[in-house]
Design a protein around this motif. Structure first.
Motif, short mmCIF file in Angstrom:
data_model
loop_
_atom_site.label_atom_id
_atom_site.label_comp_id
_atom_site.label_asym_id
_atom_site.label_seq_id
_atom_site.Cartn_x
_atom_site.Cartn_y
_atom_site.Cartn_z
N VAL A 379 1.88 28.28 43.43
CA VAL A 379 3.14 28.68 43.11
C VAL A 379 2.92 30.48 43.28
N LEU A 380 3.81 30.82 44.19
CA LEU A 380 4.00 31.74 44.10
C LEU A 380 4.11 33.17 43.53
N ILE A 381 3.91 33.79 42.77
CA ILE A 381 4.37 34.47 41.67
C ILE A 381 5.01 35.74 41.93
N ASP A 382 6.39 35.64 41.22
CA ASP A 382 7.17 37.03 42.15
C ASP A 382 7.07 37.98 40.80
N GLU A 383 7.87 37.73 39.80
CA GLU A 383 7.68 38.76 38.14
C GLU A 383 6.91 38.07 37.10
N GLU A 384 6.64 38.52 36.23
CA GLU A 384 6.72 38.30 34.96
C GLU A 384 7.90 39.35 34.17
N THR A 385 8.49 38.30 32.52
CA THR A 385 9.28 38.71 31.67
C THR A 385 9.06 37.96 31.33
N ASN A 386 8.34 38.57 29.84
CA ASN A 386 8.24 38.38 28.23
C ASN A 386 7.40 37.06 28.20
N GLY A 387 6.05 37.17 28.66
CA GLY A 387 5.19 35.97 28.84
C GLY A 387 5.84 34.90 29.48
N VAL A 388 6.17 35.05 30.81
CA VAL A 388 6.68 34.13 31.34
C VAL A 388 6.60 33.84 32.70
N LEU A 389 5.57 33.28 33.39
CA LEU A 389 6.03 34.33 35.31
C LEU A 389 6.77 33.23 35.30
N ILE A 390 7.59 33.59 36.28
CA ILE A 390 8.37 33.47 36.96
C ILE A 390 7.91 33.28 38.93
N GLY A 391 7.49 32.00 39.83
CA GLY A 391 7.73 32.19 40.74
C GLY A 391 7.84 30.98 41.50
N ARG A 392 7.56 30.94 42.47
CA ARG A 392 8.50 30.21 43.81
C ARG A 392 6.74 29.19 44.30
N ALA A 393 6.98 27.89 44.72
CA ALA A 393 6.82 26.98 45.44
C ALA A 393 7.47 26.88 46.72
N PHE A 394 6.56 26.23 47.72
CA PHE A 394 6.99 25.96 49.25
C PHE A 394 8.42 25.64 49.02
N MET A 395 9.19 25.36 48.23
CA MET A 395 10.34 24.74 48.92
C MET A 395 11.87 25.74 48.71
N ASP A 396 11.15 27.07 47.75
CA ASP A 396 12.19 27.81 47.14
C ASP A 396 11.98 28.80 48.20
N ALA A 397 12.90 29.81 48.95
CA ALA A 397 13.13 30.63 49.43
C ALA A 397 13.44 32.37 48.41
N PRO A 398 12.87 33.22 48.28
CA PRO A 398 13.28 33.89 47.05
C PRO A 398 14.74 34.65 47.13
N GLU A 399 15.71 34.90 46.05
CA GLU A 399 16.68 34.54 46.04
C GLU A 399 17.80 34.16 46.60
N ILE A 400 17.90 33.03 46.94
CA ILE A 400 18.56 31.96 47.33
C ILE A 400 18.64 30.64 46.78
N ASP A 401 16.62 30.54 46.39
CA ASP A 401 16.92 28.80 45.85
C ASP A 401 16.02 29.32 44.59
N GLY A 402 15.24 28.05 44.11
CA GLY A 402 15.36 27.96 42.64
C GLY A 402 13.73 28.92 42.23
N ASN A 403 13.45 28.36 41.09
CA ASN A 403 12.13 29.47 40.97
C ASN A 403 10.98 28.45 39.94
N VAL A 404 9.80 29.06 39.32
CA VAL A 404 8.88 27.90 38.69
C VAL A 404 8.65 29.00 37.78
N PHE A 405 8.91 28.51 36.44
CA PHE A 405 9.03 29.19 35.36
C PHE A 405 7.32 28.45 34.72
N VAL A 406 6.89 29.38 34.18
CA VAL A 406 5.29 28.81 33.77
C VAL A 406 4.58 30.10 32.63
N LYS A 407 4.39 29.46 31.48
CA LYS A 407 4.02 30.94 30.59
C LYS A 407 2.56 31.44 30.86
#
Length: 432
Positions: A379-407
């Motif tokens: 998972v490529l981490i795009d940002e962090e907010t309130n102790g949660v990392l927001i990223g994307r795996a290979f199947m998600d392009a930025p801004e148009i697809d989904g995200n992967v959330f992980v503490k």
């Protein structure tokens, strides 16, 4: 001059303006993030469909009002407008919005930067590609868009892009590689290739599709990063193109807009592949790359679209089982060939069909996402907010697809995540 920048429209504009900011700085200008500090604003517009045009005009008018309010504070505040909307309506816009100080069409970033301080009505024939000299990107983002070509030679009846942006023009391969090397050396972890049709890359310059060779050259750049390809026209997806996706750094993400699933509507759109041929293409992709993620886009309410055509579309979507699907309602553009087609579909009817299509796709997307449950993904981490990392795996392009959330906190780049929950579009997991 201190300039505030607003970029509207597609990722190709994002790529262009990364270079534009570099050339501004080379000329001694400063790009500022606070409008209050600015001596002027540059708005890069989109002119594709009604909603995009309206957004661009509304944005310009907002700055016109801002300029009026500054009359007694900063009477020299300038408004510059550039991009596709200007190229499409070069005569009308200066008359309708005379408060704008400079109008610029689709021109190279360096040309735009060189002419900003001249404050003239600079309209030109579209020149959408350029040579790389440097760029300025958002350092907080791990990805960057890299434009490999622009313009289009297609004659889709719903599209006006060739009329105002010109024919398909590729950038030189060596120049693209240099820009990619610059981005990777600067820390970018994902290079996203964009064009009006990425699979047509190189045909005009080299006499044959060169995307496979480009992917090979980019894959050979040292470093840990992804290469993502966007906007692949199905007509150009050949076996050689597919072979280019076998390289390690190229994510198996296939963004192939089909526009519809009815043979009749595809013909009216002047699209050449039939639904059966499209389905065979997607079957081939999945047979070569079992992990492949398929993304497409659909137009609802095209002139002549009957309830039967819509049912054929639904059947097509159910049969292919796209992982990702975006859809929008047909925009009746006055200079598109489809404008003169009979049997226009009511917006209310098109909206109901859009809702049903997206309900159908939601079921499919949730089902397709189930396969990731329990798996460990990069998972490529795009940002962090309130102790949660927001990223994307290979199947998600930025801004148009989904995200992967992980503490987690204070992590950047690639991390390993075990998926513990799946939703229609997003995933949740735990760090491994």
């Amino acid at each position: 001059m201190k300039l505030y920048i607003v970029v509207l429209g597609c990722p190709k504009n994002e790529a262009d303006f990364s270079l534009f900011k570099y050339h501004l700085q080379q000329l001694g200008h400063e790009v500022v993030d606070d409008l209050k500090e600015a001596d002027g604003v540059v708005v890069d517009t989109c002119g594709f469909i009604v909603d995009a045009k309206q957004e661009s005009i509304d944005t310009v008018l907002e700055f016109v009002e801002h300029k009026k309010k500054l009359k007694n504070v900063n009477k020299d505040f300038k408004i510059f407008v550039t991009g596709c909307l200007v190229q499409r309506y070069p005569k009308e816009l200066p008359i309708e919005i005379p408060e704008v100080d400079g109008w610029f069409g689709v021109i190279p970033p360096k040309t735009l930067a060189n002419n900003i301080e001249k404050v003239n009505k600079y309209i030109t024939d579209p020149i959408a590609v350029y040579e790389f000299q440097g760029r300025v990107d958002d350092v907080t983002l791990p990805y960057a868009y890299l434009k490999i070509a622009d313009g289009c030679d297609r004659a889709c009846t719903f599209c006006t892009i060739p009329k105002f942006k010109g024919g398909f023009v590729s950038r030189k391969l060596e120049d693209i590689v240099r820009e990619a090397e610059y981005l990777v050396s600067g820390g970018k972890k994902e290079i996203i290739l964009v064009a009006q049709d990425t699979t047509g890359y190189g045909i005009d310059l080299y006499g044959k599709p060169m995307l496979p060779e480009l992917l090979k050259r980019l894959n050979d750049i040292p470093g840990d990063f992804w290469i993502r390809v966007m906007y692949m026209h199905p007509d150009h997806v050949t076996d050689d193109i597919l072979q280019g996706f076998s390289y390690e750094k190229v994510v198996k993400y296939f963004d192939i807009p089909v526009q519809h699933g009815s043979k009749k509507i595809l013909k009216l759109m002047n699209r050449t592949r039939t639904p059966d041929e499209l389905e065979a293409l997607f079957d081939k992709i999945r047979s070569i790359f079992p992990e492949a993620v398929l993304r497409t886009s659909i137009i609802l309410g095209f002139p002549g679209e009957s309830s039967q055509d819509f049912e054929e579309l639904i059947e097509f979507v159910r049969s292919v089982e796209f992982d990702k699907l975006g859809a929008f309602i047909y925009s009746d553009e006055e200079d598109a060939a489809s404008y003169n087609l009979p049997h226009k579909v009511r917006t209310s009817t098109a909206q109901k069909r859009l809702d049903k299509l997206m309900e159908t796709q939601a079921e499919i997307s949730l089902m397709r996402n189930q396969k990731f449950l329990g798996k460990v993904l990069d998972v490529l981490i795009d940002e962090e907010t309130n102790g949660v990392l927001i990223g994307r795996a290979f199947m998600d392009a930025p801004e148009i697809d989904g995200n992967v959330f992980v503490k987690g906190t204070n992590l950047r780049g690639f991390v390993k995540v075990r998926i513990t929950e799946v939703d229609t579009y997003d995933l949740e997991g735990e760090l491994v």
